[in-house]
Design a protein around this motif. Structure first.
Motif, short mmCIF file in Angstrom:
data_model
loop_
_atom_site.label_atom_id
_atom_site.label_comp_id
_atom_site.label_asym_id
_atom_site.label_seq_id
_atom_site.Cartn_x
_atom_site.Cartn_y
_atom_site.Cartn_z
N VAL A 22 0.84 -1.20 0.00
CA VAL A 22 0.00 0.00 0.00
C VAL A 22 0.87 1.25 0.00
O VAL A 22 0.60 2.23 -0.71
CB VAL A 22 -0.94 -0.01 1.23
N PHE A 23 1.96 1.22 0.77
CA PHE A 23 2.87 2.37 0.84
C PHE A 23 3.54 2.61 -0.52
O PHE A 23 3.63 3.75 -0.99
CB PHE A 23 3.93 2.13 1.92
N VAL A 24 3.99 1.53 -1.15
CA VAL A 24 4.65 1.65 -2.46
C VAL A 24 3.68 2.22 -3.49
O VAL A 24 4.05 3.11 -4.29
CB VAL A 24 5.19 0.28 -2.92
N ILE A 25 2.44 1.72 -3.47
CA ILE A 25 1.44 2.22 -4.41
C ILE A 25 1.17 3.70 -4.18
O ILE A 25 1.04 4.49 -5.13
CB ILE A 25 0.14 1.40 -4.30
N ALA A 26 1.10 4.09 -2.91
CA ALA A 26 0.84 5.49 -2.59
C ALA A 26 1.98 6.38 -3.09
O ALA A 26 1.74 7.48 -3.62
CB ALA A 26 0.66 5.65 -1.08
N VAL A 27 3.22 5.92 -2.93
CA VAL A 27 4.37 6.69 -3.41
C VAL A 27 4.33 6.82 -4.92
O VAL A 27 4.59 7.90 -5.48
CB VAL A 27 5.68 6.02 -2.95
N ILE A 28 4.01 5.72 -5.60
CA ILE A 28 3.94 5.76 -7.07
C ILE A 28 2.88 6.75 -7.54
O ILE A 28 3.10 7.54 -8.47
CB ILE A 28 3.65 4.35 -7.62
N ILE A 29 1.70 6.72 -6.90
CA ILE A 29 0.63 7.64 -7.26
C ILE A 29 1.06 9.08 -7.05
O ILE A 29 0.80 9.97 -7.87
CB ILE A 29 -0.64 7.32 -6.45
N LEU A 30 1.77 9.31 -5.91
CA LEU A 30 2.24 10.67 -5.60
C LEU A 30 3.23 11.14 -6.65
O LEU A 30 3.16 12.29 -7.13
CB LEU A 30 2.87 10.69 -4.22
N VAL A 31 4.16 10.27 -7.02
CA VAL A 31 5.16 10.64 -8.04
C VAL A 31 4.48 10.93 -9.38
O VAL A 31 4.81 11.91 -10.06
CB VAL A 31 6.20 9.51 -8.20
N ALA A 51 1.46 11.93 -9.83
CA ALA A 51 0.72 13.19 -9.71
C ALA A 51 1.65 14.38 -9.85
O ALA A 51 1.32 15.38 -10.50
CB ALA A 51 0.01 13.23 -8.37
N ILE A 52 2.85 14.28 -9.25
CA ILE A 52 3.81 15.38 -9.36
C ILE A 52 4.28 15.55 -10.80
O ILE A 52 4.38 16.67 -11.32
CB ILE A 52 5.02 15.11 -8.43
N LEU A 53 4.56 14.42 -11.47
CA LEU A 53 4.98 14.50 -12.87
C LEU A 53 3.89 15.08 -13.74
O LEU A 53 4.16 15.91 -14.64
CB LEU A 53 5.35 13.08 -13.37
N ALA A 54 2.63 14.70 -13.48
CA ALA A 54 1.52 15.22 -14.26
C ALA A 54 1.37 16.71 -14.03
O ALA A 54 1.14 17.50 -14.97
CB ALA A 54 0.24 14.49 -13.91
N ALA A 55 1.50 17.15 -12.80
CA ALA A 55 1.37 18.56 -12.47
C ALA A 55 2.51 19.35 -13.13
O ALA A 55 2.31 20.46 -13.63
CB ALA A 55 1.39 18.76 -10.96
N THR A 56 3.72 18.79 -13.12
CA THR A 56 4.86 19.45 -13.72
C THR A 56 4.66 19.61 -15.22
O THR A 56 4.95 20.66 -15.84
CB THR A 56 6.15 18.66 -13.46
N ARG A 57 4.15 18.54 -15.86
CA ARG A 57 3.92 18.59 -17.31
C ARG A 57 2.87 19.63 -17.67
O ARG A 57 3.02 20.36 -18.65
CB ARG A 57 3.48 17.22 -17.81
N VAL A 58 1.80 19.72 -16.87
CA VAL A 58 0.75 20.71 -17.12
C VAL A 58 1.29 22.13 -16.99
O VAL A 58 0.99 23.02 -17.78
CB VAL A 58 -0.43 20.49 -16.14
N SER A 59 2.13 22.33 -15.96
CA SER A 59 2.68 23.67 -15.75
C SER A 59 3.61 24.08 -16.89
O SER A 59 3.66 25.24 -17.28
CB SER A 59 3.44 23.71 -14.42
N ARG A 60 4.33 23.12 -17.46
CA ARG A 60 5.22 23.43 -18.60
C ARG A 60 4.41 23.77 -19.85
O ARG A 60 4.80 24.61 -20.66
CB ARG A 60 6.12 22.23 -18.89
N MET A 61 3.27 23.05 -20.00
CA MET A 61 2.43 23.32 -21.18
C MET A 61 1.82 24.71 -21.11
O MET A 61 1.56 25.34 -22.14
CB MET A 61 1.34 22.27 -21.28
N ASN A 62 1.56 25.21 -19.88
CA ASN A 62 0.98 26.51 -19.73
C ASN A 62 2.07 27.61 -19.88
O ASN A 62 1.77 28.76 -20.07
CB ASN A 62 0.30 26.66 -18.37
#
Length: 205
Positions: free
Chosen positions: A183-192, A194-205
């Motif tokens: 569960v911890f590993v899955i949570a870390v993967i989801i967090l990572v 999410a961060i990558l997705a947020a970073t990509r969106v910010s670059r597109m803007n």
């Protein structure tokens, strides 16, 4: 003859000691016992080979929250006759889990199972045991049985005990710990992600 207060006090103490000692020798615990790890030493200083305590129902291995019926039986010891007021008593201690009653011949005192005044004229009793929620430790069952002649004294009374161990599963905790790790590993993967997705969106803007 004159008696001073000191003489009277000493005399009173002697009388109380004599009365107390006589009560100890004839007082029966028909109401049940708990907290006697060394056995029924008030009836006899040591266990007797003439008495056998049988504890039926203890599983060789147990699972979490199992509920089982246990039967404590005493064989041997003094013979029962028409003059016998009481026949025997018992005490059962478990290292884990919870004991509960089946009928009014038994009771639970301080977490230990024992007889009642209703169950003092027999040599067999039933109780229930509920296993602990975690089964990674072995559980020890210790039953003391007292076989008495019911004459109101401790003369010729005999007792013995039996100890049985129910094995747990030392690996029972592993799946739980492994699941928590997953569960911890899955949570870390989801967090990572999410961060990558947020970073990509910010670059597109």
């Amino acid at each position: 003859m004159k008696f001073n207060n000191r003489t009277l006090l000493i005399g009173a103490m002697v009388v109380l000691l004599l009365v107390g000692s006589s009560l100890t020798s004839v007082s029966a615990r028909s109401f049940g016992v708990s907290g006697f790890p060394n056995g029924c030493v008030c009836h006899s200083g040591s266990p007797s080979d003439d008495v056998t305590v049988i504890l039926d129902g203890v599983p060789s291995n147990y699972s979490s929250n199992d509920v089982v019926n246990l039967t404590i039986t005493i064989t041997g010891g003094p013979e029962i006759n028409n003059d016998s007021a009481n026949y025997g008593g018992f005490n059962l201690v478990v290292s884990a889990g919870e004991l509960s009653i089946v009928d009014n011949t038994t009771q639970i005192l301080n977490g230990e199972a024992t007889h009642t005044t209703f169950g003092n004229d027999q040599r067999s009793w039933q109780v229930k045991w509920t296993a602990p929620s975690k089964n990674h430790h072995d559980v020890t069952f210790t039953a003391h049985g007292n076989s008495v002649n019911g004459d109101g004294t401790n003369l010729d009374d005999e007792w013995n005990k039996v100890v049985i161990t129910s094995a747990g599963d030392p690996n029972a905790e592993s799946p739980s710990n492994e699941q928590e790790t997953n569960v911890f590993v899955i949570a870390v993967i989801i967090l990572v992600l999410a961060i990558l997705a947020a970073t990509r969106v910010s670059r597109m803007n």
